[in-house]
Motif scaffolding. Sequence first.
Motif, mmCIF file in Angstrom:
data_model
loop_
_atom_site.group_PDB
_atom_site.id
_atom_site.type_symbol
_atom_site.label_atom_id
_atom_site.label_comp_id
_atom_site.label_asym_id
_atom_site.label_seq_id
_atom_site.Cartn_x
_atom_site.Cartn_y
_atom_site.Cartn_z
ATOM 1 N N SER A 1 0.799 -1.220 0.000
ATOM 2 C CA SER A 1 0.000 0.000 0.000
ATOM 3 C C SER A 1 0.833 1.273 0.000
ATOM 4 C CB SER A 1 -0.929 0.020 1.217
ATOM 5 O OG SER A 1 -0.190 -0.029 2.425
ATOM 6 N N GLY A 2 2.143 1.168 0.236
ATOM 7 C CA GLY A 2 2.944 2.369 0.281
ATOM 8 C C GLY A 2 4.409 2.087 0.534
ATOM 9 N N ALA B 1 1.792 6.856 1.000
ATOM 10 C CA ALA B 1 0.863 5.884 0.422
ATOM 11 C C ALA B 1 0.958 5.893 -1.099
ATOM 12 C CB ALA B 1 -0.562 6.202 0.851
ATOM 13 N N SER C 1 -1.431 5.406 -3.064
ATOM 14 C CA SER C 1 -2.629 6.082 -3.573
ATOM 15 C C SER C 1 -2.460 7.591 -3.662
ATOM 16 C CB SER C 1 -3.830 5.743 -2.690
ATOM 17 O OG SER C 1 -3.595 6.131 -1.351
ATOM 18 N N ASP C 2 -1.464 8.150 -2.963
ATOM 19 C CA ASP C 2 -1.202 9.586 -3.049
ATOM 20 C C ASP C 2 -0.500 9.973 -4.337
ATOM 21 O OD1 ASP C 2 -2.340 9.973 -0.573
ATOM 22 O OD2 ASP C 2 -0.422 10.007 0.504
ATOM 23 N N ALA D 1 -3.551 6.294 -9.256
ATOM 24 C CA ALA D 1 -4.590 5.298 -8.995
ATOM 25 C C ALA D 1 -4.118 3.874 -9.225
ATOM 26 C CB ALA D 1 -5.811 5.585 -9.875
ATOM 27 N N ASP D 2 -3.025 3.712 -9.960
ATOM 28 C CA ASP D 2 -2.550 2.375 -10.322
ATOM 29 C C ASP D 2 -1.363 1.974 -9.439
ATOM 30 O OD1 ASP D 2 -1.873 0.000 -11.471
ATOM 31 O OD2 ASP D 2 -1.361 0.824 -13.456
ATOM 32 N N ALA D 3 -1.628 1.125 -8.440
ATOM 33 C CA ALA D 3 -0.576 0.692 -7.514
ATOM 34 C C ALA D 3 0.414 -0.252 -8.179
ATOM 35 C CB ALA D 3 -1.199 0.007 -6.300
ATOM 36 N N VAL E 1 4.560 5.053 -9.903
ATOM 37 C CA VAL E 1 3.891 5.319 -8.625
ATOM 38 C C VAL E 1 4.744 4.794 -7.475
ATOM 39 C CG1 VAL E 1 1.868 4.723 -7.223
ATOM 40 C CG2 VAL E 1 1.579 5.398 -9.611
#
Length: 425
Positions: A13-14, A33, A35-36, A39-41, A46
Amino acid sequence: MTPLAIGIDLGTSGARAVAMTQAFDIAAQGASALSDHGADARDPAVWWRAVETALEQVLMAVEPYSVRAIAVDGTSGTLLPVDADGTPLARPLMYSDKVEDEGLLARIAPVIARDSGAHGATSGLAKALVFQGVPGVAKVLHQADWIAGRLSGRFDTTDENNALKTGYDPVAARWPEWIAATGLRPELLPRVVAPGTPVGTIAPTMAQRFGLARNVAIVAGTTDGCASFIATGASEPGDGVTVLGSTLTLKLLCDQPVFAPEFGIYSHRINGLWLAGGASNTGGRVLAQYFTGAEIARLSDEIGHEDETGLDYYPLLGPGERFPVMDPALQPRLEPRPASDAAFLKGMLEGIAAIEKRGYDRLADLGAPALRSVRSVGGGAGNVAWTAIRQRRLGVPFLPAHSEQAAAGAARLALKGLEHSREPA
């Protein structure tokens, strides 16, 4: 300036980062995170932005020029193909993704050594075979390899722990000959070094980007699971770590490797020793099926833990167990249920403690050393009543975990890299 090492953990998640002194004290930490940053982990861009942010937070709290080494851990079994410059060429396959090509899996299964960690549809080996068909691919890397490569500019090295599920033989310390028989081109595999081995220095562009000295060592990291174990401070054969999370996971440091594929047990080499472990289907998620967290806390305060209930529970959500017994048909045992909720909870805690004891005994039966100490992590570690029940069952000292953060384990490996760099040639 007090020399510091930085550990970076890239999780599901991060990203987290910690700066650690040579006395293993955490001087600063940061987190960001996924998500910050998008949108695509699954997007490596990202991942990198999350790592950048966590690292920046740490460096704002310390003197950047005091940093001497950096190591990275990542999710085990997450792979991506890159070109010669380290540019990702396809979406990564994550740790839990399954290769759906049944023909490929059926073809390679008989070739893979029995004790190898490369069996199964989620293995790194299966994913590497998928990625070798990507045009322009130069290397297939694990998640931690790629992040470390961004820091060093080198995209050709992995560590023994991440390589395990891709087929690496940790006992022989090499990629085995049978790898070629699967059809995988050996040149796509990175070179392998032990966790904690310096693999290069920070790239000049990255030193300038983060305000770091140009001689910062980039050190081989590990998987997130191994990093979490290292973070606790367990360091001697017989030191165990019990993870009391949604499931019950046991990890034990050994003086020799233990392999038992029928129980999902493989061994990682760590600091000259071996880490073996197993995971049961019991754990906190069974407790959560019957009680809320607040109810567990309240009922635990009512438990008298000096005596036993006499209930012979095997708490499971449904049929099937993998460790310390392998029985897909094993039925949950949660009857009879006492009128008292506190007694019912106590019976379940006793049942999970009995499984924990049986798990460490199983590891010993397979060649691991006898349990000499336990460090407990996870949500259940702070339950005083459960701890007392477990102490009575296991009969060994319970020691405090130095840290539960995987990033702290990566930082310890970075410190080990500093030791290597000071050794005479």
